[in-house]
Design a protein around this motif. Structure first.
Motif, short mmCIF file in Angstrom:
data_model
loop_
_atom_site.label_atom_id
_atom_site.label_comp_id
_atom_site.label_asym_id
_atom_site.label_seq_id
_atom_site.Cartn_x
_atom_site.Cartn_y
_atom_site.Cartn_z
N THR A 21 21.34 18.41 12.15
CA THR A 21 22.37 17.63 12.83
C THR A 21 21.76 16.38 13.48
O THR A 21 20.58 16.38 13.85
N PRO A 22 22.55 15.32 13.63
CA PRO A 22 22.04 14.09 14.24
C PRO A 22 21.43 14.29 15.63
O PRO A 22 20.52 13.57 16.01
N ASP A 23 21.92 15.27 16.38
CA ASP A 23 21.37 15.52 17.72
C ASP A 23 19.92 15.98 17.67
O ASP A 23 19.19 15.85 18.64
N ASP A 24 19.50 16.50 16.55
CA ASP A 24 18.14 17.02 16.41
C ASP A 24 17.16 16.00 15.84
O ASP A 24 15.99 16.29 15.67
N ILE A 25 17.65 14.80 15.52
CA ILE A 25 16.80 13.80 14.87
C ILE A 25 16.49 12.67 15.85
O ILE A 25 17.39 12.00 16.36
N VAL A 26 15.21 12.48 16.10
CA VAL A 26 14.77 11.39 16.98
C VAL A 26 15.20 10.07 16.36
O VAL A 26 14.99 9.83 15.17
N GLY A 27 15.84 9.23 17.17
CA GLY A 27 16.26 7.93 16.68
C GLY A 27 17.71 7.84 16.24
O GLY A 27 18.16 6.77 15.85
N LEU A 28 18.46 8.96 16.32
CA LEU A 28 19.88 8.91 16.01
C LEU A 28 20.70 9.12 17.28
O LEU A 28 20.28 9.82 18.20
N GLY A 77 0.79 -1.22 0.00
CA GLY A 77 0.00 0.00 0.00
C GLY A 77 0.82 1.27 0.00
O GLY A 77 0.29 2.36 0.00
N GLY A 78 2.14 1.16 0.04
CA GLY A 78 3.00 2.34 0.02
C GLY A 78 3.12 3.01 1.37
O GLY A 78 2.78 2.43 2.40
N MET A 79 3.59 4.24 1.37
CA MET A 79 3.76 4.97 2.62
C MET A 79 3.43 6.43 2.39
O MET A 79 3.53 6.93 1.28
N ASP A 80 3.05 7.08 3.45
CA ASP A 80 2.67 8.49 3.39
C ASP A 80 3.55 9.24 4.37
O ASP A 80 3.32 9.22 5.58
N THR A 81 4.60 9.91 3.87
CA THR A 81 5.55 10.60 4.74
C THR A 81 4.94 11.80 5.45
O THR A 81 5.53 12.32 6.39
N ARG A 82 3.75 12.22 5.03
CA ARG A 82 3.09 13.31 5.74
C ARG A 82 2.73 12.91 7.17
O ARG A 82 2.53 13.76 8.03
N LEU A 83 2.67 11.62 7.44
CA LEU A 83 2.32 11.12 8.77
C LEU A 83 3.53 11.01 9.69
O LEU A 83 3.39 10.76 10.88
N SER A 92 9.14 12.62 12.38
CA SER A 92 10.58 12.83 12.27
C SER A 92 11.07 12.01 11.08
O SER A 92 10.37 11.12 10.60
N PRO A 93 12.29 12.29 10.59
CA PRO A 93 12.81 11.51 9.46
C PRO A 93 13.00 10.04 9.83
O PRO A 93 13.24 9.70 10.99
N MET A 94 12.87 9.18 8.84
CA MET A 94 13.10 7.76 9.04
C MET A 94 14.59 7.52 9.24
O MET A 94 15.41 8.15 8.58
N VAL A 95 14.95 6.63 10.16
CA VAL A 95 16.35 6.25 10.37
C VAL A 95 16.47 4.76 10.08
O VAL A 95 15.54 3.99 10.31
#
Length: 161
Positions: free
Chosen positions: A130-137, A3-9, A12-15
């Protein structure tokens, strides 16, 4: 994905973690394990304590697998002593698998477990902050590999209640 994916949902960025296996299980490389007192609400990374681990032992044999269909997770036995020492430092009590009676507040006070997993690609994405600002990094927890994945497991996810 079906069914694909909807990045609007996405909030945070995918890691992405590196899958070490060619077939079968999704096998990842664990670099570090950390504990932090309390739930995920704290943004203060200075209170996160690294647990000394032997990465060779932790990742040996079949390695560390990620399986969303498994209800239980286990830390490698080589981490037991160091994990127990940091747990006691943070909680004032020895770690145990025995049943406990806890209030919701006491449950939230239990440590969050963080597992650092090797990134799929350790090159920074120029489109991201920066990586510090991304959830999951991992960010500044490991300046040598800031783009590694940081899996956060709060007590609500590892305690059965």
């Amino acid at each position: 994905t079906l069914g694909g994916m909807d990045t609007r949902l996405d909030s945070s960025p995918m890691v992405y973690a590196k899958n070490l296996a060619r077939t079968g299980w999704y096998t990842v490389f664990v670099k570090n394990v950390f504990l932090q007192k309390g739930s995920l609400s704290s943004d203060d990374r200075s209170s996160i304590i690294q647990i000394p681990i032997d990465t060779y032992s932790v990742n040996s044999d079949k390695g560390v697998i990620i399986d969303s269909g498994t209800t239980d997770s286990y830390l490698h036995k080589s981490m037991k002593q160091a994990f127990n020492e940091v747990w006691k430092q943070l909680t004032g009590k020895s770690y145990s698998n025995s049943p406990l009676r806890l209030t919701r507040a006491q449950l939230h006070d239990l440590p969050t477990i963080y597992i650092q997993i090797m990134a799929f690609n350790n090159e920074p994405d120029p489109d991201l902050t920066t990586p510090d600002d991304i959830v999951g990094l991992v960010g500044n927890l490991d300046p040598n590999a800031p783009n590694d994945v940081l899996l956060a497991i709060p007590a609500l996810h590892y305690m059965e209640y």
